[in-house]
Scaffold this active site. Structure first.
Site, PDB file in Angstrom:
ATOM      1  N   HIS A  35       0.774  -1.228   0.025  1.00 51.79           N
ATOM      2  CA  HIS A  35      -0.155   0.115  -0.006  1.00 51.79           C
ATOM      3  C   HIS A  35       0.794   1.145   0.004  1.00 51.79           C
ATOM      4  O   HIS A  35       1.535   1.718   0.996  1.00 51.79           O
ATOM      5  CB  HIS A  35      -0.853   0.124   1.328  1.00 51.79           C
ATOM      6  CG  HIS A  35      -1.792  -1.130   1.567  1.00 51.79           C
ATOM      7  ND1 HIS A  35      -2.936  -1.338   1.161  1.00 51.79           N
ATOM      8  CD2 HIS A  35      -1.398  -2.380   2.044  1.00 51.79           C
ATOM      9  CE1 HIS A  35      -3.529  -2.422   1.298  1.00 51.79           C
ATOM     10  NE2 HIS A  35      -2.407  -3.120   1.852  1.00 51.79           N
TER      11      HIS A  35
ATOM     12  N   ARG B  63       0.054   4.458  -0.899  1.00 49.86           N
ATOM     13  CA  ARG B  63      -0.661   5.623  -0.533  1.00 49.86           C
ATOM     14  C   ARG B  63      -0.890   6.675  -1.508  1.00 49.86           C
ATOM     15  O   ARG B  63      -1.212   7.869  -1.155  1.00 49.86           O
ATOM     16  CB  ARG B  63       0.176   6.106   0.905  1.00 49.86           C
ATOM     17  CG  ARG B  63       0.513   5.049   2.110  1.00 49.86           C
ATOM     18  CD  ARG B  63      -0.974   4.687   2.486  1.00 49.86           C
ATOM     19  NE  ARG B  63      -0.715   3.969   3.544  1.00 49.86           N
ATOM     20  CZ  ARG B  63      -1.599   2.956   4.065  1.00 49.86           C
ATOM     21  NH1 ARG B  63      -2.608   2.530   3.161  1.00 49.86           N
ATOM     22  NH2 ARG B  63      -1.378   2.099   4.960  1.00 49.86           N
TER      23      ARG B  63
ATOM     24  N   ASN C 274      -6.630   0.827  -2.274  1.00 48.95           N
ATOM     25  CA  ASN C 274      -7.151   1.598  -1.193  1.00 48.95           C
ATOM     26  C   ASN C 274      -6.270   2.955  -1.059  1.00 48.95           C
ATOM     27  O   ASN C 274      -6.026   3.363   0.063  1.00 48.95           O
ATOM     28  CB  ASN C 274      -7.340   0.946   0.244  1.00 48.95           C
ATOM     29  CG  ASN C 274      -6.071   0.513   0.901  1.00 48.95           C
ATOM     30  OD1 ASN C 274      -5.183   0.101  -0.298  1.00 48.95           O
ATOM     31  ND2 ASN C 274      -5.828   0.427   2.167  1.00 48.95           N
TER      32      ASN C 274
ATOM     33  N   HIS D 165      -8.796 -10.041   0.467  1.00 50.12           N
ATOM     34  CA  HIS D 165      -8.752  -9.836   2.270  1.00 50.12           C
ATOM     35  C   HIS D 165      -9.722 -10.267   2.792  1.00 50.12           C
ATOM     36  O   HIS D 165     -10.640 -10.168   2.757  1.00 50.12           O
ATOM     37  CB  HIS D 165      -8.475  -8.460   2.265  1.00 50.12           C
ATOM     38  CG  HIS D 165      -8.106  -8.155   3.640  1.00 50.12           C
ATOM     39  ND1 HIS D 165      -7.160  -7.133   4.180  1.00 50.12           N
ATOM     40  CD2 HIS D 165      -8.855  -8.503   4.804  1.00 50.12           C
ATOM     41  CE1 HIS D 165      -7.177  -7.244   5.379  1.00 50.12           C
ATOM     42  NE2 HIS D 165      -7.974  -7.869   5.977  1.00 50.12           N
TER      43      HIS D 165
ATOM     44  N   HIS E 284      -2.314 -12.619   2.440  1.00 49.42           N
ATOM     45  CA  HIS E 284      -1.761 -12.402   3.918  1.00 49.42           C
ATOM     46  C   HIS E 284      -2.675 -13.632   4.618  1.00 49.42           C
ATOM     47  O   HIS E 284      -3.303 -13.137   5.771  1.00 49.42           O
ATOM     48  CB  HIS E 284      -1.918 -10.992   4.709  1.00 49.42           C
ATOM     49  CG  HIS E 284      -2.988 -10.298   4.293  1.00 49.42           C
ATOM     50  ND1 HIS E 284      -4.318 -10.648   4.190  1.00 49.42           N
ATOM     51  CD2 HIS E 284      -2.966  -8.996   4.288  1.00 49.42           C
ATOM     52  CE1 HIS E 284      -5.137  -9.667   3.846  1.00 49.42           C
ATOM     53  NE2 HIS E 284      -4.252  -8.462   4.043  1.00 49.42           N
TER      54      HIS E 284
ATOM     55  N   ASP F 290       2.510  -6.748   2.527  1.00 50.22           N
ATOM     56  CA  ASP F 290       1.464  -5.958   2.828  1.00 50.22           C
ATOM     57  C   ASP F 290       1.891  -4.393   3.625  1.00 50.22           C
ATOM     58  O   ASP F 290       1.102  -4.041   4.678  1.00 50.22           O
ATOM     59  CB  ASP F 290       0.623  -6.426   4.059  1.00 50.22           C
ATOM     60  CG  ASP F 290      -1.001  -5.855   4.161  1.00 50.22           C
ATOM     61  OD1 ASP F 290      -1.303  -5.031   3.370  1.00 50.22           O
ATOM     62  OD2 ASP F 290      -1.559  -6.104   5.231  1.00 50.22           O
TER      63      ASP F 290
ATOM     64  N   HIS G 242       1.784   4.056   8.326  1.00 41.76           N
ATOM     65  CA  HIS G 242       0.922   5.250   8.770  1.00 41.76           C
ATOM     66  C   HIS G 242       2.111   6.028   9.573  1.00 41.76           C
ATOM     67  O   HIS G 242       2.993   5.549  10.136  1.00 41.76           O
ATOM     68  CB  HIS G 242      -0.130   4.420   9.809  1.00 41.76           C
ATOM     69  CG  HIS G 242      -1.167   3.735   9.209  1.00 41.76           C
ATOM     70  ND1 HIS G 242      -1.933   4.218   8.351  1.00 41.76           N
ATOM     71  CD2 HIS G 242      -1.182   2.149   9.068  1.00 41.76           C
ATOM     72  CE1 HIS G 242      -2.694   3.228   7.827  1.00 41.76           C
ATOM     73  NE2 HIS G 242      -2.372   1.881   8.115  1.00 41.76           N
TER      74      HIS G 242
HETATM   75  O1  DOR Z   1      -3.315  -3.395   8.071  1.00 47.31           O
HETATM   76  C1  DOR Z   1      -3.690  -3.272   7.011  1.00 47.31           C
HETATM   77  N1  DOR Z   1      -3.580  -2.006   6.716  1.00 47.31           N
HETATM   78  N2  DOR Z   1      -4.172  -4.319   6.329  1.00 47.31           N
HETATM   79  C2  DOR Z   1      -4.730  -3.904   5.224  1.00 47.31           C
HETATM   80  O2  DOR Z   1      -5.067  -4.998   4.454  1.00 47.31           O
HETATM   81  C3  DOR Z   1      -4.722  -2.755   4.569  1.00 47.31           C
HETATM   82  C4  DOR Z   1      -3.841  -1.779   5.328  1.00 47.31           C
HETATM   83  C5  DOR Z   1      -3.767  -0.295   4.972  1.00 47.31           C
HETATM   84  O3  DOR Z   1      -3.835   0.063   3.802  1.00 47.31           O
HETATM   85  O4  DOR Z   1      -3.580   0.349   6.090  1.00 47.31           O
END
Ligand code: DOR
Length: 438
Positions: A64, A66, A96, A178, A232, A303, A307
């Site tokens: 991911h 971002r 996402n 997922h 996962h 994965d 953050h």
């Molecule tokens: O822990 C996770 N965070 N699992 C996911 O599948 C998505 C992800 C996110 O985009 O933060």
């Protein structure tokens, strides 16, 4: 056009799984020769690989990154630098972002951004909503359809069997799920609504929630013989299920964190350990490892889900789920190999060859003439800790800080170009869009 590179004196992992002490020549982004005492061309750059092991570049099939929309956490420049440092030469990225990647236009936008910024090769998933069936079938190039059956992101939630069924019924492209049962999670979240300790996360989103969704995805995949990939995998129950009943068209992956971390991590690193699906017990770790060694689980993905420290410092359940991974995955797994839990050849298979095969990415995942020159030279002799100040990911932290690892990428090569060399980046290098065979 990439120039010619001559890698000399490397311990080369051959497609047979054996090692060969010799040289590799690349030309125009391809491997053209593997042999001994190869002499340099006039325009060759020579790379002395004495003491290092040459592996096919790692392909991370679940990240991911971002961009667009969440660039305060990560962007394609920082993420692809982190890949280069980690020995990852290609990635498959999840939908996402903001906007969600659910149409041809949003997919095109990501491809354009990656062409501009990414130091390594890239591919993107198209995300399923309850309404975008035509996009799911037609958007191109996409490595597959991503379905969030749980742990949703806005419209990216397809959790009802009636909405899932038409996606499985029509079309042939790979569906990656997922697998968590959203209804069960919703109920359990209410039950534990007042708990602010992040350790409760593994209780709320429990093993049963993962198993329920994996069972449903398997049922639909079997009904339509539809290519299914389970992202996962996190529980012993799911691994046992697949061991008993895994059709030839189904694959599964596991993350290094689901192999190497468990619920004990909450006491040490708090909400940094919070992810979806959650970390499980030591017993789950063991069963997942065995499933990987036995081929029930096909490959590894990180994965990578960064953050910021501020976001992670909030009180549960306001803390977002996810942890970074691309910089540490290869060294974590090679450390396991050096410590005899598995072999180096198995790690290369799980992190490159098997991924290229499952996603039908041509010319990747092996060191042989005709393959793309995506390569990584690793040092299997020296140990070095995961240090925060060396991290390239924008989030600036790792759940593995302080872990003493071997197998760190020393030199990473993308399309015959050296993109990372012992702490130095060549920010001019650009990866290419991955192709996916039908
Ligand atoms: O822990 C996770 N965070 N699992 C996911 O599948 C998505 C992800 C996110 O985009 O933060």
């Amino acid at each position: 056009m990439a120039s010619s590179l001559l890698i000399q004196n490397a311990r080369i992992l051959l497609p047979s799984g054996e090692f060969f002490l010799g040289d590799v020549r690349t030309q125009g982004g391809k491997i053209v020769q593997v042999g001994t005492d190869l002499s340099p061309d006039e325009d060759s750059t020579i790379l002395d690989a004495t003491g290092l092991t040459l592996l096919p570049g790692a392909i991370d099939p679940q990240v991911h990154f971002r961009e667009p929309g969440l660039e305060h956490k990560e962007d394609l420049s920082t993420a692809s630098r982190a890949c280069a440092r980690g020995g990852i030469t290609s990635f498959l990225e999840m939908p996402n972002t903001r906007p969600l990647t659910t149409t041809q236009a949003t997919l095109d936008d990501k491809l354009r951004r990656a062409a501009e910024k990414s130091l390594v090769n890239y591919g993107f998933f198209i995300g399923a909503t309850a309404q975008n069936l035509p996009d799911l079938r037609e958007a191109n190039p996409a490595c597959g359809i991503k379905i969030f059956m749980g742990s949703m992101h806005g419209d990216l939630l397809v959790d009802e069997e009636t909405s899932l069924e038409p996606i499985f019924a029509k079309g042939s492209r790979l569906i990656a799920v997922h697998a968590e049962d959203q209804a069960r999670i919703r109920d359990r979240r209410l039950q534990f609504a007042n708990v602010t300790d992040p350790a409760i996360h593994s209780t709320i989103q429990d093993n049963q929630a993962a198993l329920n969704a994996t069972m449903l995805a398997l049922k639909l995949s079997k009904k339509y013989q539809r290519r299914l990939h389970i992202l996962h995998l996190s529980t012993a129950e799911e691994a046992d299920l697949l061991r008993q009943d895994k059709p030839a068209w189904v694959t599964a992956e596991v993350t290094p964190q689901h192999l190497l971390l468990n619920t004990a991590a909450y006491a040490e690193i708090g909400s940094w350990a919070q992810m979806n699906p959650p970390l499980r017990s030591p017993h789950d770790n063991e069963v997942l490892w065995q499933a990987l060694l036995d081929g029930v689980i096909d490959f590894i993905a990180t994965d990578h889900a960064p953050h910021t420290l501020e976001e992670k410092a909030q009180a549960y359940p306001n803390t977002p789920s996810g942890m970074p991974g691309v910089e540490t995955s290869l060294a974590l797994m090679l450390t396991q190999a050096v410590q005899k839990r598995c072999t180096v050849a198995q790690v290369a298979d799980w992190m490159s060859t098997a991924v290229a095969k499952a996603y039908k990415i041509p010319h990747k995942g092996a060191i042989a003439p005709g393959y793309d020159a995506d390569l990584v030279l690793v040092d299997l002799q020296t140990y070095h800790p995961v240090l925060r100040e060396e991290l390239q990911t924008k989030c600036g932290w790792s759940p593995f800080e302080g872990w003493n690892l071997t197998g760190w990428a020393q030199v990473t090569i993308v399309g015959g170009e050296v993109v990372y060399d012992r702490g130095t980046f060549n920010s001019e290098v650009r990866g290419q869009a991955l192709q996916f065979d039908e």
